[in-house]
Design an enzyme around this catalytic site. Structure first.
Site, PDB file in Angstrom:
ATOM      1  N   ARG A 108       5.708  -0.581  11.741  1.00  0.00           N
ATOM      2  CA  ARG A 108       5.617  -0.885  10.697  1.00  0.00           C
ATOM      3  C   ARG A 108       5.591  -2.348   9.387  1.00  0.00           C
ATOM      4  O   ARG A 108       5.220  -3.074   8.607  1.00  0.00           O
ATOM      5  CB  ARG A 108       5.127   0.994   9.306  1.00  0.00           C
ATOM      6  CG  ARG A 108       4.050   0.173   7.943  1.00  0.00           C
ATOM      7  CD  ARG A 108       4.198   2.084   7.511  1.00  0.00           C
ATOM      8  NE  ARG A 108       4.376   2.082   6.052  1.00  0.00           N
ATOM      9  CZ  ARG A 108       2.823   1.770   5.804  1.00  0.00           C
ATOM     10  NH1 ARG A 108       2.173   1.114   6.054  1.00  0.00           N
ATOM     11  NH2 ARG A 108       2.644   1.921   4.640  1.00  0.00           N
ATOM     12  N   LYS A 136      -1.069   9.252   3.257  1.00  0.00           N
ATOM     13  CA  LYS A 136       0.088   9.493   2.479  1.00  0.00           C
ATOM     14  C   LYS A 136       0.236  10.080   0.863  1.00  0.00           C
ATOM     15  O   LYS A 136       0.665  10.808   0.829  1.00  0.00           O
ATOM     16  CB  LYS A 136       1.380   9.139   3.133  1.00  0.00           C
ATOM     17  CG  LYS A 136       2.673   9.741   2.748  1.00  0.00           C
ATOM     18  CD  LYS A 136       3.515   8.803   2.775  1.00  0.00           C
ATOM     19  CE  LYS A 136       5.144   8.598   2.195  1.00  0.00           C
ATOM     20  NZ  LYS A 136       6.491   8.159   2.556  1.00  0.00           N
ATOM     21  N   HIS A 147       0.195  -0.258   0.139  1.00  0.00           N
ATOM     22  CA  HIS A 147       1.814   0.231  -0.431  1.00  0.00           C
ATOM     23  C   HIS A 147       1.356   0.736  -2.052  1.00  0.00           C
ATOM     24  O   HIS A 147       0.591  -0.147  -2.609  1.00  0.00           O
ATOM     25  CB  HIS A 147       2.602  -0.535  -0.604  1.00  0.00           C
ATOM     26  CG  HIS A 147       3.433  -0.102   0.925  1.00  0.00           C
ATOM     27  ND1 HIS A 147       3.615  -1.125   2.447  1.00  0.00           N
ATOM     28  CD2 HIS A 147       4.684   0.378   1.252  1.00  0.00           C
ATOM     29  CE1 HIS A 147       4.043  -0.670   2.667  1.00  0.00           C
ATOM     30  NE2 HIS A 147       4.925  -0.195   2.504  1.00  0.00           N
ATOM     31  N   ARG A 192       0.975   3.809   9.363  1.00  0.00           N
ATOM     32  CA  ARG A 192       2.019   5.305   9.206  1.00  0.00           C
ATOM     33  C   ARG A 192       1.427   5.439  11.074  1.00  0.00           C
ATOM     34  O   ARG A 192       0.558   5.577  11.626  1.00  0.00           O
ATOM     35  CB  ARG A 192       1.625   5.851   8.377  1.00  0.00           C
ATOM     36  CG  ARG A 192       2.087   5.541   6.541  1.00  0.00           C
ATOM     37  CD  ARG A 192       1.948   5.941   5.521  1.00  0.00           C
ATOM     38  NE  ARG A 192       2.037   5.363   4.732  1.00  0.00           N
ATOM     39  CZ  ARG A 192       1.406   5.453   3.401  1.00  0.00           C
ATOM     40  NH1 ARG A 192       0.115   5.160   3.977  1.00  0.00           N
ATOM     41  NH2 ARG A 192       1.418   4.718   2.357  1.00  0.00           N
ATOM     42  N   HIS A 196       9.466   3.762  13.119  1.00  0.00           N
ATOM     43  CA  HIS A 196       8.692   2.741  11.540  1.00  0.00           C
ATOM     44  C   HIS A 196       8.599   1.293  11.410  1.00  0.00           C
ATOM     45  O   HIS A 196       8.372   1.101  11.081  1.00  0.00           O
ATOM     46  CB  HIS A 196       9.252   3.662  10.482  1.00  0.00           C
ATOM     47  CG  HIS A 196       8.695   4.026   9.313  1.00  0.00           C
ATOM     48  ND1 HIS A 196       7.475   4.340   8.696  1.00  0.00           N
ATOM     49  CD2 HIS A 196       9.522   3.282   7.805  1.00  0.00           C
ATOM     50  CE1 HIS A 196       7.659   3.806   7.491  1.00  0.00           C
ATOM     51  NE2 HIS A 196       8.347   3.161   6.883  1.00  0.00           N
ATOM     52  N   TYR A 210       9.701  -3.511   2.717  1.00  0.00           N
ATOM     53  CA  TYR A 210       9.029  -4.526   4.015  1.00  0.00           C
ATOM     54  C   TYR A 210       8.566  -5.982   4.309  1.00  0.00           C
ATOM     55  O   TYR A 210       8.072  -5.777   5.599  1.00  0.00           O
ATOM     56  CB  TYR A 210       7.273  -3.281   4.809  1.00  0.00           C
ATOM     57  CG  TYR A 210       7.520  -1.590   4.355  1.00  0.00           C
ATOM     58  CD1 TYR A 210       7.399  -1.016   5.933  1.00  0.00           C
ATOM     59  CD2 TYR A 210       8.592  -1.305   3.407  1.00  0.00           C
ATOM     60  CE1 TYR A 210       7.337   0.080   5.577  1.00  0.00           C
ATOM     61  CE2 TYR A 210       8.183   0.395   3.213  1.00  0.00           C
ATOM     62  CZ  TYR A 210       7.822   0.864   4.396  1.00  0.00           C
ATOM     63  OH  TYR A 210       7.987   2.254   4.662  1.00  0.00           O
TER      64      TYR A 210
END
Length: 374
Positions: A329, A260, A352, A235, A326, A361
């Site tokens: 990613r 995160k 994740h 990230r 983003h 994603y």
């Protein structure tokens, strides 16, 4: 339909439409007429034209609980009610922003969402006076509004703004001695999230992007941070804020702490990622400690600089896709999935927790999947 019921030493009005609670509010025990009037106003706002099947609204008697309500007590004997909460929404937003928001990792993003609420005239109302109807009208206006690129505001943006407002109401109930405060956000229907973006770049498009990032007029770190994002699926915040030179073993692993979602994570590096990182390390003078990108001081710095690059490319090539930072990613997750067929291994690399989120994603090419089938 609006119902008025006695709850302890207060009255609660609940407005239901097709069985779903759309609005509710608490009144002092002696404010019977105010409670009924507010219920009627909410019914009108929600378009309720009758009560019960085949019956006109006027033919229905007031709620049965009102008939059983005892004589009101003197005001001095009544406990505090929601009508006695003087805190305005603006004061609540400002207080939450200064006291609670800085404790969160996403403080900067939350700051922007709170700021958007502070800019509305609604912020000058008392918290108890903000209604679900007003928030529904706000949501409808947001759904029609265009963003900075001329596109409609995304559902996730609207959901995030409503989420922070709901969190403030819940916090006020539990931490600011406002236990009877009604949360009007709970009656608002949230917009449906869009499907995951289909993010892909061809080999030629990637080379065009890397070339523009290398342009001498761009900040030197921009090429390296973008390349690492597209190679490692890290990230933006992990790259500029968490990743440090002392966390790199000078081989093929970077150790991240307190990411995160609160976990520590070891990010494996491909041969190409190691090459890019080592090149940046040499350019920085072979540091042994400190952040990988010391020139990045604020979270929006990278995004703004990167957006200028995309605008420059699209100006000369309108067919170039609008790839956000983003999105790199997303690209990394798709590329890594070709090497890591085990979804648990892939989620360990990308960080994740939910496989469902990871699927958003992953953007495979159908022809490549067909070739695997034989």
């Amino acid at each position: 339909m609006a119902y008025v019921e006695k709850r302890g030493n207060s009255l609660r009005v609940v407005v239901r439409v097709r069985g779903k609670v759309e609005a509710q509010r608490t009144f002092p025990l002696e404010a019977v007429e105010d409670a009924r009037k507010w219920g009627d106003e909410q019914e009108t706002a929600f378009g309720v034209v009758g009560r019960g099947r085949g019956r006109k609204r006027e033919s229905v008697a007031p709620c049965r609980t009102l008939q059983d309500a005892p004589e009101p007590k003197p005001a001095a004997d009544l406990p505090p009610s929601t009508t006695s909460y003087p805190l305005t929404l603006r004061e609540a937003l400002t207080r939450y922003l200064s006291e609670e928001s800085p404790k969160k990792k996403g403080h900067e993003q939350e700051k922007g969402r709170i700021g958007s609420w502070l800019a509305l005239p609604l912020a000058d109302k008392r918290m108890v006076d903000v209604t679900t109807v007003e928030l529904v009208e706000w949501r409808q206006a947001e759904e029609q509004r265009k963003g900075c690129r001329g596109l409609p505001i995304s559902p996730s943006t609207i959901r995030n703004k409503l989420a922070i407002l709901s969190a403030i109401y819940q916090h006020a109930r539990s931490e600011w001695a406002m236990p009877d405060l009604h949360n009007p956000v709970r009656g608002v229907k949230l917009p449906k999230n869009r499907k995951g973006r289909d993010v892909r770049l061809t080999t030629i498009q990637r080379e065009e992007l890397w070339k523009e990032l290398r342009n001498p007029i761009r900040k030197p770190y921009l090429y390296y941070i973008a390349r690492l994002a597209a190679l490692t699926a890290m990230r933006q915040g992990e790259l500029w804020q968490i990743a440090r030179w002392e966390c790199w073993d000078k081989a093929n692993v970077i150790h991240l702490t307190d990411t995160k979602n609160g976990d520590n994570r070891d990010v494996p590096l491909s041969t190409e990622a190691v090459k890019v990182l080592r090149e940046w390390w040499v350019e920085q003078g072979r540091p042994t400690t400190g952040p990988l990108f010391p020139d990045v001081m604020r979270p929006g710095t990278v995004v703004r600089s990167y957006q200028k690059v995309i605008r420059a490319i699209r100006k000369r090539n309108p067919n170039f896709p609008h790839i956000t930072f983003h999105d790199l990613r997303h690209i990394a997750a798709t590329d890594l999935s070709k090497r890591l067929s085990n979804v648990l291994e892939l989620s360990a690399v990308t960080g994740h927790r939910s496989i469902q989120v990871l699927k958003r994603y992953y953007n495979p090419d159908a022809s490549e999947l067909a070739s695997k089938l034989g």
